[in-house]
Design a protein around this motif. Structure first.
Motif, short mmCIF file in Angstrom:
data_model
loop_
_atom_site.label_atom_id
_atom_site.label_comp_id
_atom_site.label_asym_id
_atom_site.label_seq_id
_atom_site.Cartn_x
_atom_site.Cartn_y
_atom_site.Cartn_z
N VAL A 165 0.88 -1.17 0.00
CA VAL A 165 0.00 0.00 0.00
C VAL A 165 0.92 1.21 0.00
O VAL A 165 1.69 1.41 0.94
N GLY A 166 0.84 2.00 -1.07
CA GLY A 166 1.76 3.13 -1.22
C GLY A 166 3.12 2.61 -1.63
O GLY A 166 3.25 1.60 -2.30
N GLY A 167 4.15 3.29 -1.21
CA GLY A 167 5.51 2.81 -1.46
C GLY A 167 6.06 3.11 -2.83
O GLY A 167 7.15 2.64 -3.16
N VAL A 168 5.34 3.86 -3.67
CA VAL A 168 5.88 4.20 -4.98
C VAL A 168 6.84 5.37 -4.81
O VAL A 168 6.46 6.43 -4.32
N GLU A 169 8.07 5.15 -5.17
CA GLU A 169 9.08 6.20 -5.10
C GLU A 169 9.03 7.07 -6.36
O GLU A 169 9.16 8.28 -6.28
N ASP A 170 8.84 6.43 -7.53
CA ASP A 170 8.85 7.16 -8.80
C ASP A 170 8.23 6.28 -9.88
O ASP A 170 8.28 5.05 -9.80
N ASP A 179 9.37 2.53 -9.64
CA ASP A 179 10.33 2.22 -8.59
C ASP A 179 9.63 2.27 -7.25
O ASP A 179 8.97 3.27 -6.93
N PHE A 180 9.79 1.20 -6.46
CA PHE A 180 9.17 1.13 -5.14
C PHE A 180 10.20 1.38 -4.05
O PHE A 180 11.39 1.09 -4.21
N ARG A 237 1.25 9.67 -8.74
CA ARG A 237 0.35 10.34 -7.78
C ARG A 237 0.01 9.43 -6.61
O ARG A 237 -0.38 9.89 -5.56
N GLY A 238 0.11 8.10 -6.80
CA GLY A 238 -0.18 7.17 -5.72
C GLY A 238 0.96 7.07 -4.77
O GLY A 238 0.89 6.49 -3.76
#
Length: 194
Positions: free
Chosen positions: A105-110, A127-128, A193-194
């Motif tokens: 849940v979330g964790g998206v860096e780019d 990229d996480f 955006r996430g």
């Protein structure tokens, strides 16, 4: 969180049409028909990564999935599942997905759109962050062994559901398909955006 029993016990292998016409890649490949690359997420909506158990593109494998699909109206506003919940969600084309609990849940860096190295194919690279990449690695290892799919979900909508070809051990997910510059850029912006 371990999904081994869920994935091994109830994963339906999904076959994506047209995969043989696309260049090989060592990353999960997005089927452009599985979700619209232009699907958008509201700013601040966390991206979720979930195992795909089944889709409405094939007969429901059991009565629970059939009940999920029968009770889901893709034209109604999406309902966000709790991270721990198994449930169903739609993409913006109206395909229904039975999904396992969220592993990330979330964790998206780019997320970036670009041309794949050594080709003229547009891809989206996500990229996480470290903690999320470990969970993604565990799930992708299990799914790669069966040719399973994972779903990228935001605000209760499946925005992509790629087949996992190899385990994602470096926290970098690459989506490839019939993208052009515009659709790849739109998906990358949506995932960022996430």
């Amino acid at each position: 969180m371990r999904l081994r029993a869920l994935v091994l016990g109830s994963l339906l292998v999904a076959v994506l049409a047209g995969c043989g016409d696309e260049p090989p890649t060592d990353r999960p490949e997005a089927d452009p028909t599985a979700a619209s690359p232009s699907a958008s997420t509201a700013p601040g909506t966390p991206l979720e990564v979930r195992a795909v158990i089944a889709t409405s593109e094939a007969p429901a494998p059991d009565s629970l999935v059939k009940q999920q699909f029968d009770g889901l109206d893709c034209d109604a506003p999406p309902v966000t599942l709790g991270a721990e919940q198994q449930g169903a969600a739609c993409d913006d084309r109206g395909t229904k997905y039975s999904l396992g609990p969220a592993v990330v849940v979330g964790g998206v860096e780019d997320a970036q759109a670009g041309i794949a190295t050594g080709s003229d194919v547009w891809v989206v690279t996500v990229d996480f962050e470290t903690g999320a990449s470990e969970s993604l690695g565990d799930l992708s290892s299990e799914l790669a062994a069966t040719g399973g799919r994972l779903a990228l979900v935001a605000a209760g909508v499946v925005i992509s559901a790629p087949t996992v070809e190899t385990p994602i051990t470096d926290g970098r997910l690459q989506l490839a398909g019939a993208f052009d510059e515009e659709s790849a850029t739109a998906l990358a912006e949506s995932l960022s955006r996430g």
